[in-house]
Design an enzyme around this catalytic site. Structure first.
Site, PDB file in Angstrom:
ATOM      1  N   GLU A 284       0.834  -1.204   0.000  1.00 56.38           N
ATOM      2  CA  GLU A 284       0.000   0.000   0.000  1.00 56.38           C
ATOM      3  C   GLU A 284       0.869   1.254   0.000  1.00 56.38           C
ATOM      4  O   GLU A 284       1.983   1.257   0.523  1.00 56.38           O
ATOM      5  CB  GLU A 284      -0.918   0.005   1.231  1.00 56.38           C
ATOM      6  CG  GLU A 284      -1.966  -1.095   1.150  1.00 56.38           C
ATOM      7  CD  GLU A 284      -2.998  -1.011   2.265  1.00 56.38           C
ATOM      8  OE1 GLU A 284      -4.194  -1.136   1.953  1.00 56.38           O
ATOM      9  OE2 GLU A 284      -2.634  -0.845   3.446  1.00 56.38           O
TER      10      GLU A 284
ATOM     11  N   CYS B 157       3.736   8.521   0.799  1.00 56.17           N
ATOM     12  CA  CYS B 157       4.358   7.612   1.759  1.00 56.17           C
ATOM     13  C   CYS B 157       4.527   6.255   1.060  1.00 56.17           C
ATOM     14  O   CYS B 157       3.553   5.587   0.741  1.00 56.17           O
ATOM     15  CB  CYS B 157       3.473   7.506   2.991  1.00 56.17           C
ATOM     16  SG  CYS B 157       4.076   6.356   4.228  1.00 56.17           S
TER      17      CYS B 157
ATOM     18  N   CYS C  52       7.115  -7.055   6.842  1.00 58.49           N
ATOM     19  CA  CYS C  52       8.224  -6.445   7.585  1.00 58.49           C
ATOM     20  C   CYS C  52       8.639  -7.385   8.708  1.00 58.49           C
ATOM     21  O   CYS C  52       7.796  -8.002   9.348  1.00 58.49           O
ATOM     22  CB  CYS C  52       7.773  -5.100   8.174  1.00 58.49           C
ATOM     23  SG  CYS C  52       9.068  -4.232   9.087  1.00 58.49           S
TER      24      CYS C  52
ATOM     25  N   CYS D 197       7.564  -4.736  15.426  1.00 59.76           N
ATOM     26  CA  CYS D 197       7.125  -3.758  16.437  1.00 59.76           C
ATOM     27  C   CYS D 197       5.699  -4.116  16.874  1.00 59.76           C
ATOM     28  O   CYS D 197       4.818  -4.338  16.033  1.00 59.76           O
ATOM     29  CB  CYS D 197       7.164  -2.347  15.866  1.00 59.76           C
ATOM     30  SG  CYS D 197       8.813  -1.853  15.326  1.00 59.76           S
TER      31      CYS D 197
ATOM     32  N   CYS E 217       2.476  -2.166  15.497  1.00 61.54           N
ATOM     33  CA  CYS E 217       2.361  -1.825  14.079  1.00 61.54           C
ATOM     34  C   CYS E 217       1.699  -2.938  13.279  1.00 61.54           C
ATOM     35  O   CYS E 217       2.098  -4.097  13.334  1.00 61.54           O
ATOM     36  CB  CYS E 217       3.744  -1.517  13.503  1.00 61.54           C
ATOM     37  SG  CYS E 217       3.704  -1.046  11.764  1.00 61.54           S
TER      38      CYS E 217
ATOM     39  N   CYS F 145      -0.291   6.060   9.651  1.00 62.31           N
ATOM     40  CA  CYS F 145       0.943   5.384  10.058  1.00 62.31           C
ATOM     41  C   CYS F 145       0.607   4.102  10.787  1.00 62.31           C
ATOM     42  O   CYS F 145      -0.214   4.087  11.692  1.00 62.31           O
ATOM     43  CB  CYS F 145       1.752   6.234  11.032  1.00 62.31           C
ATOM     44  SG  CYS F 145       1.982   7.907  10.536  1.00 62.31           S
TER      45      CYS F 145
END
Ligand code: SAH
Length: 338
Positions: free
Chosen positions: A89, A102, A109, A113, A116, A330
């Site tokens: 995205e 962005c 990933c 974290c 996230c 975010c």
């Protein structure tokens, strides 16, 4: 076969020299691709037919595809499908100073974290540089406008895909490429120290943002596994060296999580840590997601945290919230279709 949108001008020059052609052909190809936005080799009329055929043999020019687009007032979120059917995205934001995008740098990933969404899918692979360049070209084409700034803050850890990200940055920064000034390009990292050092040696004036989020190892170890490898103390030393070497101010990102890292003690701890460093802190109101239990700090708490940092003479801003209605904020981006 390499995609032409992932090739830096210097590499294309080398390619032409290797096949006994003049290196200015690279400039001509770049003008077609990025100034005239022509992506068909056959239309590059100042390049002779024979050479166009050779280019077609050696480079692909196909696009990733826009699979879905969601819009909110100042935000558009694009779901892209890649050639191997993976998804990423990308978010377009309209600021008062212009348009910014962005960009995602990986499929999934591995940084893990806890707060996230992007990391719920483990890294499948790095994005190729052309897949990052095309995120920008396709959005510009979709809105018929040029983008002013790029943040590499989408899905993925950009410094974990260092070489492709640097090629991408060089292509979009090239005056004959997409021509986005280095000062309008920001790379965000959770703190991969060896790569931050490497970045400080690049002759590029890009901005660096560090996702610090917690000012002590005890809690940071729990939320950000990367901290067990690269502790806060080492990270701060590295940031200090980076600033000395590059003479550039660094952004410290700090996501405000209710009752986790938002106390006034935490604000003071953060101020102690950053004392004397040429940084500014960007407080990020946490965007809640359905899958994770974290809550956002109240407006009041964020304000008090902000005031405490101000009093301690730390430069600080509160990040404007974009796109949370369409899960484009975010930490809400995903590498899957639904
Ligand atoms: N891996 C890089 C790039 C991702 S940037 C990095 O860690 O910096 C995305 C930024 O949004 C990071 O600062 C990340 O920690 C932050 N973030 C993640 N989840 C979030 C959420 N739900 N709300 C607000 N910010 C979030």
């Amino acid at each position: 076969m390499k995609n032409i949108y992932g090739i830096k001008r210097t590499d294309l020059e080398e390619y032409f020299l290797n096949i006994n052609e003049k290196k200015f052909k690279a400039l001509q190809v770049f003008e077609w691709l990025y100034e005239k936005r022509v992506n068909n080799f056959d239309e590059m009329t100042n390049i002779k037919k024979e050479l166009r055929d050779k280019l077609k043999e050696d480079f692909s020019n196909d696009w990733i595809t826009i699979k879905r687009k969601q819009e909110d007032k100042l935000t558009k979120k694009y779901l892209f499908e890649l050639h191997d059917n993976n998804y990423i995205e990308t978010v377009l934001m309209e600021h008062d100073y212009g348009l910014s995008v962005c960009v995602s740098s990986e499929v999934g990933c591995n940084m893990g974290c806890a707060f996230c969404e992007s990391g719920r899918l483990k890294k499948v692979r790095n994005l190729e540089s052309y897949e990052m360049v095309e995120q920008i070209l396709l959005i510009e084409k979709d809105i018929s406008k040029r983008i002013g700034s790029v943040v590499i803050m989408g899905i993925g850890e950009p410094l974990d895909n260092y070489d492709n990200v640097m090629d991408f940055v060089k292509i979009i920064n090239d005056a004959k490429g997409i021509a986005i000034g280095a000062r309008h390009i920001t790379i965000s990292t959770c703190g991969l120290i060896p790569k931050i050092k490497k970045l400080s040696e690049e002759p590029l004036q890009v901005n660096l943002a560090i996702s610090l989020h917690v000012p002590n190892n005890k809690v940071r170890n729990m939320l950000m596994p990367v901290n067990k490898v690269y502790s806060i103390e080492e990270l701060i030393i590295t940031i200090r060296e980076y600033i000395t070497r590059t003479n550039r101010r660094v952004t410290i990102e700090y996501v405000m999580l209710d009752s986790v890292n938002d106390s006034l003690d935490n604000a003071n701890e953060l101020a102690d840590l950053l004392h004397g460093l040429n940084v500014y802190v960007n407080l990020i109101p946490y965007n809640e997601t359905n899958h994770l239990e974290f809550k956002k700090s109240s407006k009041e708490t964020i304000r008090q945290f902000y005031d405490t940092l101000k009093k301690r003479k730390i430069n600080v801003t509160i990040r404007k919230e974009f796109g949370s209605k369409i899960d484009a904020a975010c930490g809400q981006l995903r590498s899957k279709e639904v």
